[in-house]
Design an enzyme around this catalytic site. Structure first.
Site, short mmCIF file in Angstrom:
data_model
loop_
_atom_site.label_atom_id
_atom_site.label_comp_id
_atom_site.label_asym_id
_atom_site.label_seq_id
_atom_site.Cartn_x
_atom_site.Cartn_y
_atom_site.Cartn_z
N THR A 43 0.83 -1.20 0.00
CA THR A 43 0.00 0.00 0.00
C THR A 43 0.86 1.25 0.00
O THR A 43 1.85 1.31 0.72
CB THR A 43 -0.88 0.07 1.27
OG1 THR A 43 -1.73 -1.05 1.30
CG2 THR A 43 -1.71 1.32 1.30
N THR A 79 4.02 -1.47 -4.16
CA THR A 79 3.17 -0.40 -4.68
C THR A 79 3.10 -0.54 -6.20
O THR A 79 4.13 -0.59 -6.85
CB THR A 79 3.77 0.98 -4.32
OG1 THR A 79 3.90 1.07 -2.90
CG2 THR A 79 2.89 2.11 -4.82
#
Length: 176
Positions: free
Chosen positions: A5, A167
């Protein structure tokens, strides 16, 4: 704890934008989803919220935070402080593993499970595994360009996604 994240938010004047990547990782090595939505609009579209951490925990916190926003008629700071109190004191909530960034046109806050509610000095916040990369990129862009918040968070996320393996480049941007 906060793998897979990156969330970044930028506030300039009365404009605010928040972006998150779409990757969900199970364990350390398996990508389970590429287009998860980690940034949301809450309270009649007037508040942005993004999470880093466990997805189930984040949904619980989004729901509780939205309830606090309703209870305090959209007062972001009061809702955030009350959520942080509950999060720290409640036995079930205390075990939730997540961080939140919340923002409206007036303010931006980072909320943690240990009870912190932090307003960034410069109107820039980032969390998650790629958070430091996105934060550095956003600060450089704010200082050296005239980009609007939505463009700033998009660019910062692109930098983070090019560096952080947790990510991806499936970026969702929300703005107020």
């Amino acid at each position: 704890m906060f793998h897979a994240t990156t969330i970044v938010a930028v506030k300039k004047g009365d404009q605010v934008a928040m972006a998150g990547d779409g990757q969900v990782t199970m364990g350390q090595a398996t990508v389970m989803k590429h287009k998860a939505r980690k940034v949301r609009r809450l309270f009649h579209g007037k508040v942005l919220a993004g999470f880093a951490g466990s997805v189930a925990d984040a949904f619980t916190l989004f729901e509780k935070f939205e309830n606090k926003l309703e209870e305090y008629q959209g007062n972001l700071q009061r809702a955030a402080v009350e959520l942080a109190k509950d999060w720290r004191m409640d036995k079930a909530l205390r075990n939730l593993e997540a961080l939140l960034i919340v923002a409206d046109k007036q303010s931006m806050l980072l909320i943690s499970g240990s009870g912190e509610v932090i307003e960034p000095d410069d109107g820039i916040a980032a969390i998650g595994s790629g958070g430091n990369y996105a934060l550095a990129a956003a600060r450089a862009l704010v200082k050296n360009t005239d980009l609007q918040p939505a463009q700033l968070v998009q660019e910062a996320m692109e930098v983070a996604s090019s560096i952080c393996v947790y990510t991806n480049d499936q970026i969702i941007v929300e703005e107020l």
